[in-house]
Design a protein around this motif. Structure first.
Motif, mmCIF file in Angstrom:
data_model
loop_
_atom_site.group_PDB
_atom_site.id
_atom_site.type_symbol
_atom_site.label_atom_id
_atom_site.label_comp_id
_atom_site.label_asym_id
_atom_site.label_seq_id
_atom_site.Cartn_x
_atom_site.Cartn_y
_atom_site.Cartn_z
ATOM 1 N N SER A 199 0.885 -1.037 0.118
ATOM 2 C CA SER A 199 0.242 -0.128 -0.189
ATOM 3 C C SER A 199 0.814 1.126 0.031
ATOM 4 C CB SER A 199 -0.823 -0.126 1.228
ATOM 5 O OG SER A 199 -1.880 -0.996 1.300
ATOM 6 N N LYS B 251 -4.056 6.525 2.911
ATOM 7 C CA LYS B 251 -3.980 5.721 1.791
ATOM 8 C C LYS B 251 -4.170 6.535 0.572
ATOM 9 C CE LYS B 251 -4.438 0.912 0.495
ATOM 10 N NZ LYS B 251 -5.337 -0.165 0.703
ATOM 11 N N PHE C 112 0.914 5.427 1.124
ATOM 12 C CA PHE C 112 0.247 6.334 1.888
ATOM 13 C C PHE C 112 0.750 7.746 1.644
ATOM 14 C CE2 PHE C 112 -0.609 2.507 3.743
ATOM 15 C CZ PHE C 112 -1.742 2.543 4.588
#
Length: 163
Positions: free
Chosen positions: A22, A145, A24
């Motif tokens: 992910s 995110k 961010f």
């Protein structure tokens, strides 16, 4: 029908066996000061809940009342450095414990840091406190995110950091 079930099972196994990456975007600051760094983070949570991360930091401002800091950061606004980080994630509590292992920081804008973070229930935000490994005041960290452009922005910033 049997073929569809087999393919679906294989896809599930491949997906659950892979790590989750992910991106961010956030900031770090010290409370009641003008210290501010922004970052783009790549965080990879492995299936065993270990975490590998890269935080690309951009220097924005520091506390103008500290003459030593003003001198150390003179002419460095907008400079970029990378913090390489490892740690653990608890899927039950959302806690993320991280510690920097190394830096790529040619302009000397960042330091090695320990992070005590939390992943929000919807997995869209990480937030918590930091402490420099060499001491200093605790910092506050918060990041949200990114959408699908996260990888592109991360790579663009990473390419700005000199080897």
């Amino acid at each position: 029908m049997k073929r569809i079930c087999i393919i679906a099972s294989l896809l599930f196994l491949v997906h659950t066996g892979m790590s989750q990456v992910s991106y961010f975007k956030g900031e770090w600051r010290i409370a009641n000061t003008t210290d501010l760094f922004t970052c783009v983070c790549k965080m990879q949570i492995e299936k065993d809940n270990t975490v590998k991360a890269e935080f690309i930091w951009i220097y924005k401002s520091i506390d103008s009342t500290d003459e030593n800091m003003m001198e150390a950061y003179k002419g460095k606004k907008g400079k970029v450095g990378i913090e390489f980080i490892e740690g653990t994630y608890s899927p039950v509590t959302g806690d993320i414990s991280l510690e920097a292992t190394s830096l790529r920081d040619p302009d000397l804008i960042i330091g090695l840091t320990k992070y005590s973070l939390k992943l929000s229930a919807d997995k869209q935000m990480i937030y918590g406190t930091t402490i420099a490994l060499e001491g200093g005041e605790p910092g506050l960290f918060c990041a949200v995110k990114m959408n699908s452009s996260g990888n592109k922005e991360f790579i663009t910033l990473k390419n700005r950091v000199k080897q």
